[in-house]
Design an enzyme around this catalytic site. Structure first.
Site, PDB file in Angstrom:
ATOM      1  N   HIS A  57       1.046  -1.275   0.092  1.00  0.00           N
ATOM      2  CA  HIS A  57       0.088   0.111  -0.045  1.00  0.00           C
ATOM      3  C   HIS A  57       0.875   1.424   0.123  1.00  0.00           C
ATOM      4  O   HIS A  57       1.901   1.167   0.381  1.00  0.00           O
ATOM      5  CB  HIS A  57      -0.870   0.002   1.193  1.00  0.00           C
ATOM      6  CG  HIS A  57      -0.141  -0.222   2.467  1.00  0.00           C
ATOM      7  ND1 HIS A  57       0.537   1.015   3.187  1.00  0.00           N
ATOM      8  CD2 HIS A  57       0.081  -0.989   3.294  1.00  0.00           C
ATOM      9  CE1 HIS A  57       1.079   0.611   4.129  1.00  0.00           C
ATOM     10  NE2 HIS A  57       1.187  -0.708   4.373  1.00  0.00           N
TER      11      HIS A  57
ATOM     12  N   ARG B 163      21.904  -6.840   9.822  1.00  0.00           N
ATOM     13  CA  ARG B 163      23.166  -6.025   9.552  1.00  0.00           C
ATOM     14  C   ARG B 163      24.031  -7.565   9.387  1.00  0.00           C
ATOM     15  O   ARG B 163      23.953  -8.488   9.751  1.00  0.00           O
ATOM     16  CB  ARG B 163      23.808  -5.176  10.743  1.00  0.00           C
ATOM     17  CG  ARG B 163      23.998  -6.094  11.818  1.00  0.00           C
ATOM     18  CD  ARG B 163      24.327  -4.965  12.977  1.00  0.00           C
ATOM     19  NE  ARG B 163      24.373  -5.636  14.348  1.00  0.00           N
ATOM     20  CZ  ARG B 163      25.674  -6.235  14.768  1.00  0.00           C
ATOM     21  NH1 ARG B 163      26.523  -6.449  13.800  1.00  0.00           N
ATOM     22  NH2 ARG B 163      25.547  -6.694  15.817  1.00  0.00           N
TER      23      ARG B 163
END
Length: 195
Positions: free
Chosen positions: A110, A185
């Site tokens: 959306h 990460r």
């Protein structure tokens, strides 16, 4: 359940697939008109609770959602209870494993802005809307995506990457590294040892 029935449905929506495609359970594999969905050879798609004991809570869903979208899955790929949902493009390299319940989503589903969301809700053709932010995902060869990981739009994983269970991945990552966390990460370089 006999996978030949699902292969017939796949052919009707112009899904391309190679030899030895193994479907366990009842996957949802659907190619929108004007899109391209290609599955390589020797691919296994697991969709039943007992097909992967990590605890699959949904069947595998592989869907092109917009005209012009592309999903390409390389040879010798394994997928378990994952959702692979493309509005632009998702490319998965050969010999990669997609762990249980993973989500690979090249879009936000959306718009972020209220006005655009409301316009999309009123649009009967919302599936093809350019209002939904989307960006290609590329997963290299020989990658392993741990269970419950989420790969977000625009992500690029180099060859040989390992994504930890439950990681939320966004961005570009060099090959041969371990990625974990939220946000994900690099926690280890597989060529040089622990960071």
């Amino acid at each position: 359940m006999n996978s030949n029935w699902f292969k017939l449905i796949m052919k009707l929506t112009k899904v391309e697939y190679g030899k030895n495609l193994l479907l366990k359970g009842m996957p949802v594999i659907f190619n929108k008109s004007g899109a391209r969905l290609k599955i390589g050879e020797n691919v296994t798609v697991k969709s039943s609770f007992l097909s992967n004991l990590v605890g699959l809570y949904s069947r595998t869903i592989i869907v092109t959602r917009a005209s012009g979208a592309v999903i390409e899955i390389g040879d010798n790929v394994g997928i378990s209870g994952a959702t692979i949902y493309a509005r632009k493009g998702i490319y998965i390299g050969e010999n990669s494993c997609i762990g249980g319940n993973c989500k690979i989503l090249d879009n936000d589903f959306h718009p972020l802005e209220v006005e655009a969301r409301n316009r999309l809700l009123r649009d009967a053709n919302g599936g093809d809307s350019d209002l939904v932010p989307a960006k290609e995902i590329r997963i290299g060869k020989n990658c392993f995506i741990g269970c419950n990981a989420i790969i977000l739009k625009g992500t690029v994983l180099g060859d040989g990457c390992v994504v930890g269970a439950g990681a939320v991945v966004s961005g570009r990552f060099e090959g041969n590294c371990v990625i974990a966390g939220n946000p994900a990460r690099v926690i280890r370089d597989l060529k040089e040892g622990i960071l």
